[in-house]
Design a protein around this motif. Structure first.
Motif, PDB file in Angstrom:
ATOM      1  N   PHE A  35       0.832  -1.205   0.000  1.00  0.00           N
ATOM      2  CA  PHE A  35       0.000   0.000   0.000  1.00  0.00           C
ATOM      3  C   PHE A  35       0.873   1.263   0.000  1.00  0.00           C
ATOM      4  O   PHE A  35       0.584   2.222  -0.713  1.00  0.00           O
ATOM      5  CB  PHE A  35      -0.940  -0.008   1.213  1.00  0.00           C
ATOM      6  N   SER A  36       1.947   1.272   0.771  1.00  0.00           N
ATOM      7  CA  SER A  36       2.841   2.432   0.828  1.00  0.00           C
ATOM      8  C   SER A  36       3.526   2.675  -0.513  1.00  0.00           C
ATOM      9  O   SER A  36       3.663   3.822  -0.950  1.00  0.00           O
ATOM     10  CB  SER A  36       3.901   2.241   1.912  1.00  0.00           C
ATOM     11  N   ILE A  37       3.962   1.615  -1.165  1.00  0.00           N
ATOM     12  CA  ILE A  37       4.613   1.747  -2.469  1.00  0.00           C
ATOM     13  C   ILE A  37       3.630   2.303  -3.502  1.00  0.00           C
ATOM     14  O   ILE A  37       3.972   3.201  -4.274  1.00  0.00           O
ATOM     15  CB  ILE A  37       5.214   0.400  -2.921  1.00  0.00           C
ATOM     16  N   ILE A  38       2.427   1.798  -3.522  1.00  0.00           N
ATOM     17  CA  ILE A  38       1.414   2.286  -4.462  1.00  0.00           C
ATOM     18  C   ILE A  38       1.107   3.754  -4.192  1.00  0.00           C
ATOM     19  O   ILE A  38       1.006   4.564  -5.120  1.00  0.00           O
ATOM     20  CB  ILE A  38       0.145   1.419  -4.391  1.00  0.00           C
ATOM     21  N   LEU A  39       0.991   4.137  -2.944  1.00  0.00           N
ATOM     22  CA  LEU A  39       0.727   5.523  -2.575  1.00  0.00           C
ATOM     23  C   LEU A  39       1.878   6.436  -3.000  1.00  0.00           C
ATOM     24  O   LEU A  39       1.667   7.512  -3.563  1.00  0.00           O
ATOM     25  CB  LEU A  39       0.474   5.636  -1.072  1.00  0.00           C
ATOM     26  N   LEU A  40       3.107   5.997  -2.769  1.00  0.00           N
ATOM     27  CA  LEU A  40       4.283   6.784  -3.136  1.00  0.00           C
ATOM     28  C   LEU A  40       4.378   6.977  -4.650  1.00  0.00           C
ATOM     29  O   LEU A  40       4.640   8.084  -5.140  1.00  0.00           O
ATOM     30  CB  LEU A  40       5.548   6.115  -2.608  1.00  0.00           C
ATOM     31  N   ILE A  41       4.159   5.945  -5.416  1.00  0.00           N
ATOM     32  CA  ILE A  41       4.197   6.031  -6.877  1.00  0.00           C
ATOM     33  C   ILE A  41       3.111   6.975  -7.381  1.00  0.00           C
ATOM     34  O   ILE A  41       3.348   7.784  -8.292  1.00  0.00           O
ATOM     35  CB  ILE A  41       4.073   4.633  -7.517  1.00  0.00           C
ATOM     36  N   THR A  42       1.943   6.929  -6.790  1.00  0.00           N
ATOM     37  CA  THR A  42       0.850   7.816  -7.192  1.00  0.00           C
ATOM     38  C   THR A  42       1.207   9.277  -6.924  1.00  0.00           C
ATOM     39  O   THR A  42       0.992  10.151  -7.775  1.00  0.00           O
ATOM     40  CB  THR A  42      -0.444   7.437  -6.446  1.00  0.00           C
ATOM     41  N   VAL A  43       1.766   9.570  -5.758  1.00  0.00           N
ATOM     42  CA  VAL A  43       2.148  10.943  -5.416  1.00  0.00           C
ATOM     43  C   VAL A  43       3.242  11.440  -6.367  1.00  0.00           C
ATOM     44  O   VAL A  43       3.177  12.569  -6.859  1.00  0.00           O
ATOM     45  CB  VAL A  43       2.595  11.030  -3.942  1.00  0.00           C
ATOM     46  N   ILE A  44       4.233  10.619  -6.645  1.00  0.00           N
ATOM     47  CA  ILE A  44       5.307  11.007  -7.565  1.00  0.00           C
ATOM     48  C   ILE A  44       4.753  11.270  -8.962  1.00  0.00           C
ATOM     49  O   ILE A  44       5.129  12.234  -9.619  1.00  0.00           O
ATOM     50  CB  ILE A  44       6.415   9.932  -7.604  1.00  0.00           C
ATOM     51  N   PHE A  45       3.826  10.459  -9.414  1.00  0.00           N
ATOM     52  CA  PHE A  45       3.224  10.653 -10.730  1.00  0.00           C
ATOM     53  C   PHE A  45       2.478  11.985 -10.803  1.00  0.00           C
ATOM     54  O   PHE A  45       2.600  12.724 -11.780  1.00  0.00           O
ATOM     55  CB  PHE A  45       2.272   9.496 -11.051  1.00  0.00           C
ATOM     56  N   PHE A  46       1.709  12.329  -9.778  1.00  0.00           N
ATOM     57  CA  PHE A  46       0.965  13.589  -9.790  1.00  0.00           C
ATOM     58  C   PHE A  46       1.901  14.796  -9.718  1.00  0.00           C
ATOM     59  O   PHE A  46       1.667  15.809 -10.374  1.00  0.00           O
ATOM     60  CB  PHE A  46      -0.063  13.630  -8.663  1.00  0.00           C
ATOM     61  N   ILE A  47       2.977  14.703  -8.962  1.00  0.00           N
ATOM     62  CA  ILE A  47       3.949  15.799  -8.907  1.00  0.00           C
ATOM     63  C   ILE A  47       4.624  15.966 -10.267  1.00  0.00           C
ATOM     64  O   ILE A  47       4.792  17.082 -10.756  1.00  0.00           O
ATOM     65  CB  ILE A  47       4.988  15.560  -7.788  1.00  0.00           C
ATOM     66  N   TYR A  48       4.999  14.882 -10.903  1.00  0.00           N
ATOM     67  CA  TYR A  48       5.607  14.936 -12.229  1.00  0.00           C
ATOM     68  C   TYR A  48       4.639  15.545 -13.244  1.00  0.00           C
ATOM     69  O   TYR A  48       5.024  16.405 -14.049  1.00  0.00           O
ATOM     70  CB  TYR A  48       6.031  13.537 -12.665  1.00  0.00           C
ATOM     71  N   ALA A  49       3.384  15.115 -13.223  1.00  0.00           N
ATOM     72  CA  ALA A  49       2.387  15.647 -14.152  1.00  0.00           C
ATOM     73  C   ALA A  49       2.186  17.144 -13.930  1.00  0.00           C
ATOM     74  O   ALA A  49       2.072  17.918 -14.884  1.00  0.00           O
ATOM     75  CB  ALA A  49       1.064  14.909 -13.987  1.00  0.00           C
ATOM     76  N   ARG A  50       2.198  17.584 -12.707  1.00  0.00           N
ATOM     77  CA  ARG A  50       2.036  19.006 -12.391  1.00  0.00           C
ATOM     78  C   ARG A  50       3.221  19.814 -12.919  1.00  0.00           C
ATOM     79  O   ARG A  50       3.049  20.898 -13.460  1.00  0.00           O
ATOM     80  CB  ARG A  50       1.899  19.180 -10.884  1.00  0.00           C
ATOM     81  N   CYS A  51       4.427  19.272 -12.765  1.00  0.00           N
ATOM     82  CA  CYS A  51       5.620  19.958 -13.278  1.00  0.00           C
ATOM     83  C   CYS A  51       5.588  20.071 -14.800  1.00  0.00           C
ATOM     84  O   CYS A  51       5.942  21.106 -15.356  1.00  0.00           O
ATOM     85  CB  CYS A  51       6.877  19.233 -12.842  1.00  0.00           C
ATOM     86  N   VAL A  52       5.173  19.029 -15.474  1.00  0.00           N
ATOM     87  CA  VAL A  52       5.121  19.043 -16.926  1.00  0.00           C
ATOM     88  C   VAL A  52       4.100  20.062 -17.411  1.00  0.00           C
ATOM     89  O   VAL A  52       4.373  20.837 -18.332  1.00  0.00           O
ATOM     90  CB  VAL A  52       4.794  17.632 -17.473  1.00  0.00           C
ATOM     91  N   VAL A  53       2.943  20.117 -16.771  1.00  0.00           N
ATOM     92  CA  VAL A  53       1.924  21.081 -17.171  1.00  0.00           C
ATOM     93  C   VAL A  53       2.414  22.499 -16.928  1.00  0.00           C
ATOM     94  O   VAL A  53       2.241  23.386 -17.756  1.00  0.00           O
ATOM     95  CB  VAL A  53       0.600  20.811 -16.421  1.00  0.00           C
ATOM     96  N   ARG A  54       3.063  22.739 -15.783  1.00  0.00           N
ATOM     97  CA  ARG A  54       3.584  24.075 -15.484  1.00  0.00           C
ATOM     98  C   ARG A  54       4.675  24.475 -16.457  1.00  0.00           C
ATOM     99  O   ARG A  54       4.729  25.611 -16.904  1.00  0.00           O
ATOM    100  CB  ARG A  54       4.153  24.133 -14.070  1.00  0.00           C
ATOM    101  N   SER A  55       5.576  23.557 -16.780  1.00  0.00           N
ATOM    102  CA  SER A  55       6.669  23.920 -17.691  1.00  0.00           C
ATOM    103  C   SER A  55       6.132  24.188 -19.086  1.00  0.00           C
ATOM    104  O   SER A  55       6.635  25.068 -19.772  1.00  0.00           O
ATOM    105  CB  SER A  55       7.734  22.836 -17.714  1.00  0.00           C
ATOM    106  N   ASN A  56       5.123  23.454 -19.522  1.00  0.00           N
ATOM    107  CA  ASN A  56       4.541  23.706 -20.839  1.00  0.00           C
ATOM    108  C   ASN A  56       3.820  25.036 -20.878  1.00  0.00           C
ATOM    109  O   ASN A  56       3.910  25.759 -21.852  1.00  0.00           O
ATOM    110  CB  ASN A  56       3.593  22.578 -21.239  1.00  0.00           C
ATOM    111  N   SER A  57       3.104  25.380 -19.808  1.00  0.00           N
ATOM    112  CA  SER A  57       2.380  26.646 -19.812  1.00  0.00           C
ATOM    113  C   SER A  57       3.343  27.815 -19.671  1.00  0.00           C
ATOM    114  O   SER A  57       3.142  28.861 -20.269  1.00  0.00           O
ATOM    115  CB  SER A  57       1.337  26.684 -18.693  1.00  0.00           C
TER     116      SER A  57
END
Length: 163
Positions: A35-57
């Protein structure tokens, strides 16, 4: 109906009662780690997606801005000079020197490095006092509205006030 060799199957609900279902030892540890690994991967994915959207904008508005940061404020645009300072830069008439006339090679002092246009004899130009680089008046005025440095050498433009 049943033949002699076959047995009848009797289903008992007591065998599948989950009131006695318990998780012990390693099984509980594996579930918590998974459960901890799945939670950590999900948080990292959302942070990465947020960075990509910000850098593109941000790169759509400012193509030279490649910084990706979650908590930093957007970078402010460089400030140029005010209109009075830009207008106080003296305008001179361009005259080609004899060395420029005899030279067959392209000379940097005979063209505006902003628009890449060749200076014509008798054309009005502005010479920056800090570095002595020469530009068309319209070209350097547009540049100095957003920048406070020479377009060629990046020396800070200073205007000596007439005394």
């Amino acid at each position: 109906m049943a033949s002699e060799g076959s047995q009848t199957f009797h289903w008992q609900d007591d065998d599948l009662d989950d009131a006695n279902f318990q998780i012990h030892g390693r099984t509980l540890l594996y579930i918590v780690v998974l459960f901890s690994i799945i939670l950590l991967i999900t948080v990292i994915f959302f942070i990465y997606a947020r960075c990509v959207v910000r850098s593109n904008s941000s790169s759509a508005h400012n193509p030279t801005n490649f910084s990706i940061s979650l908590n930093s404020p957007p970078l402010s645009r460089p400030q140029g000079l005010d209109a009075a300072t830009i207008n106080s830069i003296p305008i001179t008439i361009y005259h080609r020197s004899p060395a420029d006339l005899s030279s067959l090679a392209t000379n940097d002092s005979s063209e505006c490095s902003i628009c890449l246009g060749v200076f014509e004899e008798g054309e009005k130009v502005k010479v920056l006092q800090s570095c002595c680089h020469c530009y068309h008046c319209e070209c350097v005025d547009k540049w100095l509205i957003t920048h406070s440095s020479c377009p060629m050498c990046r020396t800070t433009v200073r205007v000596d006030s007439p005394v």
